[in-house]
Design an enzyme around this catalytic site. Structure first.
Site, short mmCIF file in Angstrom:
data_model
loop_
_atom_site.label_atom_id
_atom_site.label_comp_id
_atom_site.label_asym_id
_atom_site.label_seq_id
_atom_site.Cartn_x
_atom_site.Cartn_y
_atom_site.Cartn_z
N HIS A 6 -2.14 38.33 -15.21
CA HIS A 6 -1.71 39.71 -14.96
C HIS A 6 -0.36 39.68 -14.27
O HIS A 6 -0.14 38.85 -13.38
CB HIS A 6 -2.72 40.44 -14.07
CG HIS A 6 -4.04 40.65 -14.72
ND1 HIS A 6 -5.05 39.72 -14.66
CD2 HIS A 6 -4.53 41.68 -15.45
CE1 HIS A 6 -6.10 40.18 -15.33
NE2 HIS A 6 -5.80 41.36 -15.82
N TYR A 58 -7.19 31.19 -16.79
CA TYR A 58 -6.60 32.34 -16.12
C TYR A 58 -5.67 31.85 -15.02
O TYR A 58 -6.10 31.11 -14.13
CB TYR A 58 -7.69 33.24 -15.54
CG TYR A 58 -7.15 34.44 -14.80
CD1 TYR A 58 -6.33 35.36 -15.46
CD2 TYR A 58 -7.42 34.64 -13.45
CE1 TYR A 58 -5.82 36.46 -14.79
CE2 TYR A 58 -6.91 35.74 -12.78
CZ TYR A 58 -6.11 36.65 -13.45
OH TYR A 58 -5.59 37.73 -12.80
#
EC number: 2.3.1.258
Length: 169
Positions: free
Chosen positions: A112, A73
């Protein structure tokens, strides 16, 4: 800018305040003390980017085990506005991609991105990331609050899992 040097350096307790300051300037969201404490634990997955010895950007990642996968991530990857489009983001992302490639066990990399951040979306698409979903109201106190989830699938290196078939002899 001929002769300019882009280098990546470790994040340490001695320069963590530089990282904090960069993130405050670059990103519209703020990160808590736990974020910075965790960053000090991830080793090569967090780097400061230097342009001619000036800290101008950073990348911070973590290993995430979710959806029965080992995923990387990207928590933050950013560069100060005057230093964009000089290859600094590319150097940071390539560093992360190389770690995943050498490791060989990651299923994918994801992050994101605020839906209005077209330049970031274009940047990641150049590296093979795709929008896989949009999360409503992902961000608090910023507009637009929605975020795209961008993901790059990583192939299992050839030869790995190749001899798994059982034979009954």
């Amino acid at each position: 800018m001929k002769g300019s040097r882009i280098e990546l350096g470790d994040v340490t307790p001695h320069n963590i305040k530089q990282l904090k300051r960069l993130n405050q300037v670059i990103f519209p969201v703020s990160y808590n003390d736990k974020f910075y404490k965790d960053v000090l634990e991830v080793g090569e997955l967090a780097k400061l980017a230097y342009f001619n010895d000036i800290a101008v950007g950073a990348v911070c990642c973590r290993v995430d085990h979710s959806q029965n996968q080992k995923r990387l991530y990207i928590m933050t990857l950013g560069c100060l506005a005057p230093y964009r489009r000089l290859g600094i983001g590319t150097k940071m992302l390539n560093h992360v991609l190389n770690i995943c490639e050498k490791d060989g066990t990651f299923d994918n990399i994801y992050l994101h991105v605020q839906i209005s951040n077209e330049s970031a979306i274009d940047f990641y698409r150049k590296f093979g990331f795709e929008i896989i979903e949009t999360k409503k109201n992902y961000y608090k106190r910023i507009e637009p609050a929605d975020a795209h989830v961008l993901q790059k699938n990583l192939k299992v290196p050839s030869g790995q899992n190749a001899d798994v078939q059982k034979t009954d002899n």
